[in-house]
Design an enzyme around this catalytic site. Structure first.
Site, PDB file in Angstrom:
ATOM      1  N   LYS A 164       0.770  -1.295  -0.227  1.00 33.23           N
ATOM      2  CA  LYS A 164      -0.168  -0.160   0.052  1.00 33.23           C
ATOM      3  C   LYS A 164       0.725   1.199  -0.026  1.00 33.23           C
ATOM      4  O   LYS A 164       0.593   2.279  -0.774  1.00 33.23           O
ATOM      5  CB  LYS A 164      -0.972   0.000   1.340  1.00 33.23           C
ATOM      6  CG  LYS A 164      -2.005  -1.017   1.154  1.00 33.23           C
ATOM      7  CD  LYS A 164      -3.158  -0.757   2.464  1.00 33.23           C
ATOM      8  CE  LYS A 164      -2.390  -1.104   3.738  1.00 33.23           C
ATOM      9  NZ  LYS A 164      -2.012  -2.624   3.918  1.00 33.23           N
TER      10      LYS A 164
ATOM     11  N   CYS B   4     -12.358   1.322  16.636  1.00 34.59           N
ATOM     12  CA  CYS B   4     -11.341   0.337  16.123  1.00 34.59           C
ATOM     13  C   CYS B   4     -10.287   0.381  17.319  1.00 34.59           C
ATOM     14  O   CYS B   4      -9.515  -0.538  17.670  1.00 34.59           O
ATOM     15  CB  CYS B   4     -10.345   0.809  14.908  1.00 34.59           C
ATOM     16  SG  CYS B   4      -9.771   2.308  14.857  1.00 34.59           S
ATOM     17  N   MET B   5     -10.228   1.319  18.211  1.00 35.29           N
ATOM     18  CA  MET B   5      -9.434   1.203  19.468  1.00 35.29           C
ATOM     19  C   MET B   5      -9.798   1.842  20.730  1.00 35.29           C
ATOM     20  O   MET B   5      -8.762   1.963  21.448  1.00 35.29           O
ATOM     21  CB  MET B   5      -7.889   1.811  18.712  1.00 35.29           C
ATOM     22  CG  MET B   5      -7.861   3.149  18.211  1.00 35.29           C
ATOM     23  SD  MET B   5      -7.609   4.599  19.320  1.00 35.29           S
ATOM     24  CE  MET B   5      -9.236   5.214  19.809  1.00 35.29           C
TER      25      MET B   5
ATOM     26  N   MET C 178      -7.241  -4.751  16.601  1.00 35.76           N
ATOM     27  CA  MET C 178      -8.992  -5.051  16.398  1.00 35.76           C
ATOM     28  C   MET C 178      -9.419  -6.182  17.284  1.00 35.76           C
ATOM     29  O   MET C 178     -10.663  -6.408  17.940  1.00 35.76           O
ATOM     30  CB  MET C 178      -9.470  -5.053  14.949  1.00 35.76           C
ATOM     31  CG  MET C 178      -9.073  -3.667  14.313  1.00 35.76           C
ATOM     32  SD  MET C 178      -9.316  -2.239  14.939  1.00 35.76           S
ATOM     33  CE  MET C 178      -8.243  -1.173  13.761  1.00 35.76           C
TER      34      MET C 178
ATOM     35  N   GLY D  93      -5.065   0.975  13.777  1.00 38.44           N
ATOM     36  CA  GLY D  93      -5.145   0.874  12.311  1.00 38.44           C
ATOM     37  C   GLY D  93      -5.099   2.140  11.378  1.00 38.44           C
ATOM     38  O   GLY D  93      -4.928   2.171  10.350  1.00 38.44           O
ATOM     39  N   GLN D  94      -5.207   3.344  12.214  1.00 40.05           N
ATOM     40  CA  GLN D  94      -5.428   4.350  11.210  1.00 40.05           C
ATOM     41  C   GLN D  94      -4.052   5.396  11.632  1.00 40.05           C
ATOM     42  O   GLN D  94      -3.546   5.367  12.733  1.00 40.05           O
ATOM     43  CB  GLN D  94      -6.691   5.377  11.913  1.00 40.05           C
ATOM     44  CG  GLN D  94      -7.935   4.537  11.337  1.00 40.05           C
ATOM     45  CD  GLN D  94      -9.030   5.449  11.700  1.00 40.05           C
ATOM     46  OE1 GLN D  94      -9.365   6.397  10.824  1.00 40.05           O
ATOM     47  NE2 GLN D  94      -9.718   5.285  12.724  1.00 40.05           N
TER      48      GLN D  94
HETATM   49  S1  SF4 Z   1       2.348   3.008   7.153  1.00 37.51           S
HETATM   50 FE1  SF4 Z   1       1.152   1.097   6.999  1.00 37.51          FE
HETATM   51  S2  SF4 Z   1       0.199   0.833   5.183  1.00 37.51           S
HETATM   52 FE2  SF4 Z   1       2.023   2.471   4.825  1.00 37.51          FE
HETATM   53  S3  SF4 Z   1       3.860   1.579   4.217  1.00 37.51           S
HETATM   54 FE3  SF4 Z   1       3.833   1.494   6.573  1.00 37.51          FE
HETATM   55  S4  SF4 Z   1       2.900  -0.634   6.884  1.00 37.51           S
HETATM   56 FE4  SF4 Z   1       2.112  -0.116   4.868  1.00 37.51          FE
END
Ligand code: SF4
Length: 807
Positions: free
Chosen positions: A88, A172-173, A348, A385-386
């Site tokens: 990503k 989420c947290m 999560m 997660g964010q």
């Molecule tokens: S912050 Fe998360 S999504 Fe972005 S490169 Fe690092 S592991 Fe991947």
């Protein structure tokens, strides 16, 4: 730095400085923001930014040419990722350039979205708030930058005296927050990512970092490739890519984690194998026996704790969790070894849990009881997660009950301090917490006549039309309610904009200045590098522009005690800069002004931040950041540990200086195991678990527009066990309908896929807006954190030919 790069940076800096004079908006390039070794060329400029996606907080180098992001590279100068990115991250630049970017404000008139001017949009919002300020709610996220969240927080609580502000991070947290508060009296992990470099054992609790935090997970697997021994123990409800790398896989029933942690503590005590010295010096015991339990709980003696935990024998834990008794003994034996280092990781799986606060507290308790705490590699660590769930939501406190810097609206002294920092009149901040996320949407989607007392909602940087649980009740019921008005600021059309009455086109990531705070307390900064498309604008500007319109309309809350606009920004000569006019917004650095104001809040809970300019120079700094005698600023890697934390009393090995028992001690909790809120039965015989995949970030709004990511994972699916599929005569790839008591969702079947659930369990990722699995999920939530449980509800899988038609 070589001469070519120096010349390039100098040219770039001069060009940028020149363009500022001409009224353009790009900042002067900072010479220490680019790293050596990147391609150079005429007009190509590199600058640093954190990745836009997950809470790991990798830094990227962003290459800009002709006003467009043309390249992204991992930032070798960044301690978090040392030049590495996940799939990503390598494609993060592409998220700016989807074909369907929103570029004009759109107002729904007679059911049709019609282009309107920004002036009309801001006026429409301000008028609705002015007419009914108490029925307005602001819903944001852990993707708000720190200044954006701070502006929203001040606007609502200081300006409107309205606490109905909450973020999607509630989903989420929130249970991680309450777990930290219940245990240490202050939020956020004590350790940092260095724990992953130094642990001997890594335990993943309902967590799949191989896909969700791949760069962090690679820090562990890389060690193995260098010949180091790291034992990975995966405790989960289905096999994942993390399992593939694990030495041990302990498959548990849903809620089994609660029993497992109790079982480990039982054995540590039973075998007299706990760290008596650590516990005697640094811990108390707590229970939740009050009629209305609180996060402080009630003190219990060690003897009482022993008695309560006595029944969680390995055999009883096996019954509750499904994990064999000998594996519980194996875990307890590991925690009983004081010469190894153990890190627990979770996300999560432990947070989206109706016992989320309990399981978070219990895993902290396992580490405290065994003394596996506070040495590098010995850490109970939650991940987010964010990208700014920590920096914005937890630290700025954009939650319905919170104020910046660890304060809460219910404490008079916290309200008074916040009113002082904001220079707003006494009593401006309401003492009543606002609605948490589930309640906020219940009140918004309920008819006003039936008591639904939220009538206008402003959603920024999130997509609740896809992420809320039980979507039919909590989101879709908004349809047809004429007096309800949904405002959505986003970058692309989403499931949420589909029901919006007013859509605002937003700038994203490096189209604006920003600051994030990652999972290890690291605050990061970046500058705007390219212009947003069309009329897209900064979320922070939107908040300030609405506030100023209300100020013009005479709303008293938008004036400070001196009668000035609450977001007034002045130049060096003391003249106000009209930052509410977008073409003047970048005449100054609004982020810097807001951050310096916010910094005042951060010392009370020892979350001290450095001045803005320090973050410009660094790839982030972990708080508390404290000024040294020589004027430099030092970050803290290990909180509460005397060898590193400047706030621990001299000579102390550990000090929990925000202890809820006010004695410098952490709390080891006892919580009784409780069954999940909904269990499979004859009618709905399967467990449904939801989650994420490597290629897509959350609702896929950004990553599904990047062709490489979309092609790699084009559609959501349902993972099924082969024998369950055979028993129902279902074939690989066949479309089935998932049904729960709340809704339905059609999906192709993936047998023996990337994730491999056991018999009786199905798993569905939630990234695909064409397949909304949250039609089926359950809104039951943890009583303390109010975080819903997305990981377990009862469902059935029906072959399409016999399934109900989705509604
Ligand atoms: S912050 Fe998360 S999504 Fe972005 S490169 Fe690092 S592991 Fe991947």
């Amino acid at each position: 730095m070589n001469n070519d790069r120096r010349a390039l940076l100098k040219t770039a800096a001069m060009a940028a400085a020149g363009s500022m004079v001409a009224g353009a908006t790009l900042p002067v390039l900072q010479a220490d923001q680019a790293v050596d070794g990147l391609p150079t060329g005429e007009g190509l400029e590199w600058n640093k930014a954190p990745c836009r996606f997950c809470g790991t907080g990798c830094h990227v180098q962003v290459g800009v040419e002709n006003g467009r992001v043309v390249a992204v590279a991992g930032d070798k100068a960044a301690d978090v990722n040392k030049g590495l990115l996940c799939v990503k991250g390598y494609h993060v630049g592409g998220i700016l350039y989807g074909k369907d970017r929103l570029t004009r404000p759109l107002l729904r008139k007679d059911g049709k979205l019609t282009e309107i001017s920004w002036d009309e949009a801001i006026e429409t919002i301000a008028q609705r708030i002015f007419d009914s300020p108490d029925t307005f709610a602001f819903y944001g996220s852990g993707q708000w930058t720190i200044p954006e969240g701070y502006a929203a927080q001040k606007f609502m609580k200081g300006g409107l005296s309205n606490n109905h502000i909450d973020p999607n991070a509630r989903l989420c947290m929130a249970s991680a927050v309450t777990g930290f508060l219940a245990t240490y009296g202050v939020d956020e992990p004590a350790g940092c990512y260095q724990d992953l470099d130094e642990c001997d054992v890594l335990i993943t609790w309902g967590n799949n970092p191989a896909e969700m935090h791949p760069v962090l997970f690679s820090r562990v697997t890389d060690r193995r490739s260098r010949g180091e021994q790291v034992r990975i123990i995966d405790i989960g409800t289905r096999r994942t890519r993390t399992t593939d790398a694990a030495n041990d896989y302990l498959e548990m029933k849903p809620h089994g984690d609660v029993a497992i942690s109790l079982g480990i503590m039982h054995l540590l005590i039973e075998n007299d194998n706990y760290d008596q010295s650590f516990v005697e010096k640094h811990c108390n015991f707590r229970g939740d026996e009050a009629d209305t339990p609180t996060l402080q709980g009630e003190p219990i003696s060690e003897e009482e704790f022993r008695q309560r935990i006595a029944k969680y024998t390995p055999e009883h834990v096996e019954e509750l969790s499904g994990v064999p008794a000998d594996k519980i003994r194996m875990l307890a034996d590991l925690f009983g070894q004081h010469d190894i280092r153990i890190t627990s990781l979770w996300c999560m799986g432990m947070n989206q849990h109706t016992m989320g606060t309990a399981i978070n507290s219990l895993v902290h308790g396992v580490h405290l009881l065994s003394g596996h705490f506070g040495r590098p590699g010995d850490a109970p660590t939650s991940l987010t997660g964010q990208p700014s769930a920590c920096g914005t939501v937890r630290e700025v406190g954009t939650l319905a009950h919170a104020l910046p810097g660890g304060r809460v609206v219910t404490k008079p002294e916290h309200r008074e301090q916040s009113e002082g920092f904001w220079n707003v009149r006494e009593g401006s901040i309401s003492e009543v917490p606002g609605y948490h996320t589930v309640k906020m949407f219940e009140q918004f989607t309920k008819p006003t006549a039936a008591g639904g007392d939220i009538t206008t909602m402003f959603v920024q940087v999130t997509n609740p039309g896809q992420t809320l649980p039980n979507l039919n009740t909590l989101f879709n019921d908004k349809q047809g309610l004429e007096d309800k008005f949904l405002i959505v600021s986003d970058v692309y059309p989403t499931a949420t904009t589909a029901l919006a009455d007013l859509i605002l086109p937003a700038a994203m990531w490096v189209e604006k200045n920003g600051m994030f705070g990652n999972s290890e307390r690291r605050t990061q900064q970046w500058f705007k590098m390219v212009d947003p498309p069309g009329e897209a604008r900064d979320d922070c500007w939107m908040t300030i522009a609405i506030a100023h319109k209300l100020f013009e309309m005479g709303h008293e809350g938008m004036k400070d005690k001196d009668g000035e606009f609450i977001f007034a920004v002045k130049d060096d000569a003391g003249q106000e800069i009209p930052v509410w006019e977008f073409d003047r917004y970048y005449d100054t650095n609004v982020d810097k002004h807001l951050f310096e104001e916010y910094r005042q809040f951060t010392t009370m809970k020892h979350k001290n931040l450095a001045p803005y300019e320090e973050y410009v120079k660094a790839r982030g700094l972990r708080w508390p950041v404290v000024e040294q005698e020589d004027g430099s600023w030092r970050e803290t890697k290990f909180r509460f540990s005397g060898f590193d934390d400047p706030f621990v009393k001299a000579g102390e090995e550990f000090e929990f200086y925000h202890s809820s028992s006010s004695d410098g001690r952490a709390q080891i909790w006892f919580h009784e195991y409780q069954p999940p809120p909904e269990m499979p039965d004859e009618e709905y015989p399967m467990w449904l678990c939801t989650g994420r995949v490597l290629e897509h970030w959350h609702t896929g709004t950004m990553t599904r527009r990047v062709s490489q990511l979309s092609r790699a994972m084009p559609t959501a699916y349902v993972e099924m066990h082969l024998e369950d599929a055979q028993a129902a005569n279902i074939r690989q790839g066949e479309i089935v309908t998932i049904e729960s008591r709340r809704g339905v969702c059609d999906l192709p079947v993936w047998i023996d896929g990337r994730g491999r659930p056991p018999r009786g369990t199905i798993f569905v990722p939630f990234f695909d807006e064409t397949k909304l699995i949250n039609n089926c999920t359950l809104e039951a939530y943890d009583p303390f954190s109010k975080q819903p449980d997305y990981k377990k509800c009862a469902a059935r899988v029906v072959k399409k030919t016999t399934a109900k038609v989705p509604s």
